[in-house]
Enzyme design. Structure first.
Site, PDB file in Angstrom:
ATOM      1  N   ILE A  52       1.011  -5.841   5.408  1.00 23.81           N
ATOM      2  CA  ILE A  52       2.130  -5.218   5.040  1.00 23.81           C
ATOM      3  C   ILE A  52       2.578  -5.832   3.634  1.00 23.81           C
ATOM      4  CG2 ILE A  52       3.257  -6.972   6.560  1.00 23.81           C
ATOM      5  CD1 ILE A  52       5.564  -5.008   6.967  1.00 23.81           C
ATOM      6  N   SER A  53       2.856  -4.876   2.769  1.00 20.19           N
ATOM      7  CA  SER A  53       3.108  -5.307   1.376  1.00 20.19           C
ATOM      8  C   SER A  53       4.423  -6.073   1.444  1.00 20.19           C
ATOM      9  CB  SER A  53       3.096  -4.195   0.345  1.00 20.19           C
ATOM     10  OG  SER A  53       2.005  -3.429   0.158  1.00 20.19           O
ATOM     11  N   GLN A  54       4.352  -7.022   0.184  1.00 18.68           N
ATOM     12  CA  GLN A  54       5.590  -7.834   0.237  1.00 18.68           C
ATOM     13  C   GLN A  54       6.816  -6.859  -0.133  1.00 18.68           C
ATOM     14  OE1 GLN A  54       3.221  -9.869  -3.109  1.00 18.68           O
ATOM     15  NE2 GLN A  54       5.362  -9.907  -3.949  1.00 18.68           N
TER      16      GLN A  54
END
Length: 207
Positions: A52-54
């Site tokens: 999950i992207s930052q």
């Protein structure tokens, strides 16, 4: 929320994006063992060796995309569904494609449970949604590292539409591409980034 205060410091100025980030509970998209990291500005592992992207990356892509309510958005790389949820909060009609079957099944159910009405497809993001009559799209967002700009995705973008895509192999550069009628696309550069690689070679289906 502390996360959004930090996003402001990192250059996120779109109030609609910040409001969407406030509204979507990021912890819902993580394994229960990682909940303490939910609102840290870092990428976190999820199923199928994906991440999950930052939050700052999600906010940056969302801001660059400039989504307006009612727009049709094609998302390549559903992943955890977090970016999908942000797009839904912005009022977009979201069509999202995921390559990994296990991740697709889990994320589709989660989005449904959270009442986000995104159309979820299992398939090859390089091809987009050529076999269904939902395009062309106002916006296209790619949430994985593409080695090049896939022409089928450009073809499915409306004139004056915007694509946000990280392009590169080991490291990518964030690009915003505006499709201009009768002209070459306008390509803008927004610095280096790092995403999991974009995968293909699967026939999509709506489930």
């Amino acid at each position: 929320m502390q996360m959004c205060r930090e996003l402001r410091k990192k250059g996120i100025t779109d109030e609609r994006v910040l409001a969407a980030m406030e509204e979507v509970p990021r912890h819902r998209f993580l394994d229960i063992t990682l909940l303490e990291l939910a609102y840290e500005d870092q990428a976190i592992p999820i199923l199928c060796d994906q991440t999950i992207s930052q939050p700052s990356t999600v906010a940056t892509q969302s801001q660059l995309l400039n989504v307006q309510p009612g727009m049709k958005v094609l998302e390549i790389g559903t992943g955890s569904g977090y970016q999908t949820a942000i797009l839904c909060e912005l009022g977009a009609k979201v069509f999202t494609i995921e390559r990994q079957k296990g991740l697709f099944d889990k994320t589709k159910k989660l989005l449904w449970d959270m009442r986000y009405n995104a159309r979820c497809y299992l398939g090859d993001g390089y091809k987009g949604l050529t076999e269904v009559d939902y395009g062309p799209f106002d916006r296209v967002i790619i949430t994985c590292g593409a080695p090049y700009i896939p022409q089928p995705l450009m073809d499915q973008l409306k004139p004056d539409g915007i694509m946000v895509i990280p392009v590169g192999s080991e490291q990518q550069e964030m690009l915003r591409i505006t499709k201009r009628p009768d002209e070459e696309p306008l390509v803008e550069h927004f610095g280096n980034c790092r995403f999991v690689p974009m995968l293909g070679n699967i026939q999509f289906k709506y489930q």
